[in-house]
Design an enzyme around this catalytic site. Structure first.
Site, PDB file in Angstrom:
ATOM      1  N   GLU A  29       0.840  -1.200   0.000  1.00 33.08           N
ATOM      2  CA  GLU A  29       0.000   0.000   0.000  1.00 33.08           C
ATOM      3  C   GLU A  29       0.875   1.250   0.000  1.00 33.08           C
ATOM      4  O   GLU A  29       1.880   1.302   0.713  1.00 33.08           O
ATOM      5  CB  GLU A  29      -0.893  -0.018   1.249  1.00 33.08           C
ATOM      6  CG  GLU A  29      -1.818   1.188   1.325  1.00 33.08           C
ATOM      7  CD  GLU A  29      -2.856   1.067   2.437  1.00 33.08           C
ATOM      8  OE1 GLU A  29      -3.541   0.031   2.515  1.00 33.08           O
ATOM      9  OE2 GLU A  29      -2.963   2.017   3.227  1.00 33.08           O
ATOM     10  N   THR A  74      -3.996   4.866  -1.326  1.00 34.91           N
ATOM     11  CA  THR A  74      -4.982   5.451  -0.417  1.00 34.91           C
ATOM     12  C   THR A  74      -5.609   6.705  -1.035  1.00 34.91           C
ATOM     13  O   THR A  74      -5.127   7.238  -2.049  1.00 34.91           O
ATOM     14  CB  THR A  74      -4.365   5.815   0.947  1.00 34.91           C
ATOM     15  OG1 THR A  74      -3.427   6.862   0.751  1.00 34.91           O
ATOM     16  CG2 THR A  74      -3.689   4.618   1.595  1.00 34.91           C
ATOM     17  N   ARG A 105     -15.628   3.796   4.273  1.00 36.83           N
ATOM     18  CA  ARG A 105     -16.403   4.946   4.753  1.00 36.83           C
ATOM     19  C   ARG A 105     -15.507   6.157   4.912  1.00 36.83           C
ATOM     20  O   ARG A 105     -15.859   7.258   4.534  1.00 36.83           O
ATOM     21  CB  ARG A 105     -17.051   4.616   6.098  1.00 36.83           C
ATOM     22  CG  ARG A 105     -17.976   5.738   6.563  1.00 36.83           C
ATOM     23  CD  ARG A 105     -18.304   5.617   8.020  1.00 36.83           C
ATOM     24  NE  ARG A 105     -17.120   5.837   8.845  1.00 36.83           N
ATOM     25  CZ  ARG A 105     -17.103   5.757  10.161  1.00 36.83           C
ATOM     26  NH1 ARG A 105     -18.214   5.416  10.793  1.00 36.83           N
ATOM     27  NH2 ARG A 105     -15.999   5.990  10.851  1.00 36.83           N
ATOM     28  N   LYS A 136     -21.281  -6.189   4.677  1.00 34.19           N
ATOM     29  CA  LYS A 136     -20.470  -5.620   3.580  1.00 34.19           C
ATOM     30  C   LYS A 136     -20.207  -6.688   2.515  1.00 34.19           C
ATOM     31  O   LYS A 136     -20.236  -6.411   1.318  1.00 34.19           O
ATOM     32  CB  LYS A 136     -19.129  -5.077   4.110  1.00 34.19           C
ATOM     33  CG  LYS A 136     -19.271  -3.773   4.885  1.00 34.19           C
ATOM     34  CD  LYS A 136     -17.974  -2.959   4.948  1.00 34.19           C
ATOM     35  CE  LYS A 136     -17.059  -3.331   6.061  1.00 34.19           C
ATOM     36  NZ  LYS A 136     -16.015  -2.323   6.317  1.00 34.19           N
ATOM     37  N   GLN A 150       4.940   7.691  14.750  1.00 32.90           N
ATOM     38  CA  GLN A 150       4.029   7.011  13.825  1.00 32.90           C
ATOM     39  C   GLN A 150       3.146   6.012  14.585  1.00 32.90           C
ATOM     40  O   GLN A 150       1.929   5.995  14.427  1.00 32.90           O
ATOM     41  CB  GLN A 150       4.881   6.285  12.765  1.00 32.90           C
ATOM     42  CG  GLN A 150       4.138   5.311  11.893  1.00 32.90           C
ATOM     43  CD  GLN A 150       5.091   4.247  11.324  1.00 32.90           C
ATOM     44  OE1 GLN A 150       6.305   4.301  11.478  1.00 32.90           O
ATOM     45  NE2 GLN A 150       4.545   3.267  10.657  1.00 32.90           N
TER      46      GLN A 150
HETATM   47  P1  FAD Z   1     -17.666   0.993   7.836  1.00 35.68           P
HETATM   48  O1  FAD Z   1     -17.679  -0.355   7.237  1.00 35.68           O
HETATM   49  O2  FAD Z   1     -18.799   1.901   7.461  1.00 35.68           O
HETATM   50  O3  FAD Z   1     -17.650   0.788   9.438  1.00 35.68           O
HETATM   51  C1  FAD Z   1     -17.548   1.896  10.341  1.00 35.68           C
HETATM   52  C2  FAD Z   1     -18.288   1.547  11.630  1.00 35.68           C
HETATM   53  O4  FAD Z   1     -19.713   1.418  11.393  1.00 35.68           O
HETATM   54  C3  FAD Z   1     -17.888   0.207  12.261  1.00 35.68           C
HETATM   55  O5  FAD Z   1     -17.990   0.357  13.641  1.00 35.68           O
HETATM   56  C4  FAD Z   1     -18.921  -0.789  11.724  1.00 35.68           C
HETATM   57  O6  FAD Z   1     -19.116  -1.890  12.598  1.00 35.68           O
HETATM   58  C5  FAD Z   1     -20.180   0.078  11.636  1.00 35.68           C
HETATM   59  N1  FAD Z   1     -21.023  -0.259  10.483  1.00 35.68           N
HETATM   60  C6  FAD Z   1     -20.618  -0.707   9.253  1.00 35.68           C
HETATM   61  N2  FAD Z   1     -21.672  -0.817   8.425  1.00 35.68           N
HETATM   62  C7  FAD Z   1     -22.763  -0.426   9.116  1.00 35.68           C
HETATM   63  C8  FAD Z   1     -24.134  -0.287   8.779  1.00 35.68           C
HETATM   64  N3  FAD Z   1     -24.590  -0.590   7.545  1.00 35.68           N
HETATM   65  N4  FAD Z   1     -24.998   0.181   9.733  1.00 35.68           N
HETATM   66  C9  FAD Z   1     -24.546   0.505  10.988  1.00 35.68           C
HETATM   67  N5  FAD Z   1     -23.242   0.383  11.364  1.00 35.68           N
HETATM   68  C10 FAD Z   1     -22.369  -0.057  10.432  1.00 35.68           C
HETATM   69  N6  FAD Z   1      -9.451   5.889   5.241  1.00 35.68           N
HETATM   70  C11 FAD Z   1      -9.344   6.859   4.297  1.00 35.68           C
HETATM   71  O7  FAD Z   1      -9.872   7.974   4.484  1.00 35.68           O
HETATM   72  N7  FAD Z   1      -8.661   6.634   3.125  1.00 35.68           N
HETATM   73  C12 FAD Z   1      -8.084   5.441   2.837  1.00 35.68           C
HETATM   74  O8  FAD Z   1      -7.490   5.281   1.768  1.00 35.68           O
HETATM   75  C13 FAD Z   1      -8.183   4.388   3.819  1.00 35.68           C
HETATM   76  N8  FAD Z   1      -7.650   3.153   3.577  1.00 35.68           N
HETATM   77  C14 FAD Z   1      -7.850   2.142   4.496  1.00 35.68           C
HETATM   78  C15 FAD Z   1      -7.372   0.862   4.193  1.00 35.68           C
HETATM   79  C16 FAD Z   1      -7.566  -0.188   5.083  1.00 35.68           C
HETATM   80  C17 FAD Z   1      -7.075  -1.569   4.726  1.00 35.68           C
HETATM   81  C18 FAD Z   1      -8.225   0.049   6.328  1.00 35.68           C
HETATM   82  C19 FAD Z   1      -8.411  -1.070   7.322  1.00 35.68           C
HETATM   83  C20 FAD Z   1      -8.706   1.323   6.636  1.00 35.68           C
HETATM   84  C21 FAD Z   1      -8.525   2.381   5.722  1.00 35.68           C
HETATM   85  N9  FAD Z   1      -9.010   3.672   5.977  1.00 35.68           N
HETATM   86  C22 FAD Z   1      -8.899   4.667   5.034  1.00 35.68           C
HETATM   87  C23 FAD Z   1      -9.612   3.984   7.283  1.00 35.68           C
HETATM   88  C24 FAD Z   1     -11.162   3.802   7.304  1.00 35.68           C
HETATM   89  O9  FAD Z   1     -11.757   4.759   6.465  1.00 35.68           O
HETATM   90  C25 FAD Z   1     -11.610   3.969   8.762  1.00 35.68           C
HETATM   91  O10 FAD Z   1     -11.167   2.878   9.532  1.00 35.68           O
HETATM   92  C26 FAD Z   1     -13.082   4.233   8.991  1.00 35.68           C
HETATM   93  O11 FAD Z   1     -13.264   4.665  10.348  1.00 35.68           O
HETATM   94  C27 FAD Z   1     -14.002   3.046   8.779  1.00 35.68           C
HETATM   95  O12 FAD Z   1     -14.068   2.690   7.468  1.00 35.68           O
HETATM   96  P2  FAD Z   1     -14.888   1.377   7.012  1.00 35.68           P
HETATM   97  O13 FAD Z   1     -14.887   1.358   5.546  1.00 35.68           O
HETATM   98  O14 FAD Z   1     -14.428   0.177   7.732  1.00 35.68           O
HETATM   99  O15 FAD Z   1     -16.361   1.801   7.567  1.00 35.68           O
END
Ligand code: FAD
Length: 291
Positions: free
Chosen positions: A16, A47, A107, A162, A209
């Site tokens: 990444e 990212t 998200r 998801k 970090q």
């Molecule tokens: P979600 O899947 O929406 O989950 C967020 C929270 O809501 C969790 O607590 C989950 O249990 C809950 N939830 C999920 N779906 C629902 C639903 N339908 N209804 C109610 N609750 C729900 N961030 C960036 O800004 N840019 C990046 O490029 C980036 N890359 C990443 C790469 C990886 C591999 C990882 C692990 C994270 C990355 N992130 C990035 C960080 C990520 O955006 C954050 O961790 C964010 O807080 C959650 O994203 P998510 O897609 O898991 O959210």
């Protein structure tokens, strides 16, 4: 190539990177990519800043260049928290035009200043993409539970959702204790989540970090790791070497256990990525020939 197909021969080894800041010298990321492509990773993901804006344009450009200039499969991240549906469509159309096949649908972190958009969760974006496009979709998952989740059960319920909405492959948040990963993977399989799960590994090479990561992601620091950090925190070179050794140890254990894949958060540091890859290359080949 769709990343989900890569797992027919596991373990997958992916990297990444993040795009340069708007005012930074762009040639640096291309030097980095040139060096990372020598590793011949299965894919490189890029990212995307959750606020959208110009950084997103760079994500698409870099993901496209990874494929077209360096001949490596790419994944473009896409956080949806502040996007409207027309904006998401515009970005996805552009990714499609650039030949990008794989999207890590996220998200994004909720920050006070982000304007609300049309998507509440990554699952909303995943459904949006699945209904309109033919992208391979990747989603994030959390061995130590997402910090906003009320429980591990709730977090797994939404992770399964998801996958039901269309995620083909999962990548974990970084973790420093493999036992969290093993327990999470087992519960995910029991919950019926059968998509490949890549383990996200971040080689920690400086104290600031890791402090930032712990605060943001709620990752536990194992005792063994804290000892290393305390011993070498004032010696940059020693801490980097210890961080590399720690990551190699984690990866060795994960591959021996039959992990689907390793996703290395390179922090745009090709030297560190090379040292880790060189140390585990033969383990990856043995894993592939055993499947
Ligand atoms: P979600 O899947 O929406 O989950 C967020 C929270 O809501 C969790 O607590 C989950 O249990 C809950 N939830 C999920 N779906 C629902 C639903 N339908 N209804 C109610 N609750 C729900 N961030 C960036 O800004 N840019 C990046 O490029 C980036 N890359 C990443 C790469 C990886 C591999 C990882 C692990 C994270 C990355 N992130 C990035 C960080 C990520 O955006 C954050 O961790 C964010 O807080 C959650 O994203 P998510 O897609 O898991 O959210």
């Amino acid at each position: 190539m769709r990343t989900a197909e890569l797992f027919e021969q596991k373990p997958v080894f992916s990297l990444e990177v993040f795009p340069p800041k708007p005012d930074a010298d762009e040639s640096v990321i291309y030097d980095t990519l040139e060096q990372l492509s020598d590793i011949h990773p299965d894919f490189i993901s890029v990212t995307y800043g959750a606020g959208g804006g110009k950084n997103g344009t760079k994500t698409i450009q870099i993901a496209s260049d990874i494929q077209n200039r360096y001949g490596v499969e790419s994944v473009a991240h896409l956080p949806c928290i502040s996007l409207t549906k027309p904006q998401a469509k515009e970005i996805l159309d552009r990714m499609q035009e650039c030949g990008i096949e794989n999207i890590l649908a996220l998200r994004g972190d909720i920050t006070g200043d982000a304007a609300p958009g049309d998507f509440l969760h990554a699952s909303d974006l995943i459904s949006f993409i699945r209904e309109r496009y033919d992208f391979n979709i990747i989603a994030a998952c959390y061995p130590e539970v997402h910090p906003e989740s009320s429980s591990a059960v709730d977090d797994l319920k939404w992770l399964r959702y998801k996958v039901e909405c269309g995620a083909d492959h999962l990548i974990t948040q970084l973790f420093l204790d493999n036992d969290y990963f093993y327990a999470f993977r087992e519960k995910a399989r029991i919950a019926g989540i059968d998509a490949p799960i890549e383990a996200g590994i971040m080689p920690v090479t400086n104290k600031r970090q890791i402090e930032r990561m712990v605060k943001l992601c709620g990752v536990e620091l194992p005792k063994k790791f804290v000892r290393v950090l305390e011993k070498y925190e004032h010696n940059e070179e020693a801490l980097r070497d210890a961080g590399i050794a720690y990551a190699i140890d984690q990866i060795t254990d994960l591959i021996a256990d039959g992990v689907d894949g390793i996703h290395l958060y390179t922090m745009n540091n090709p030297l560190v990525a090379h040292r880790i890859y060189d140390a585990v290359q033969s383990l990856i080949s043995v894993g592939v020939s055993c499947t």
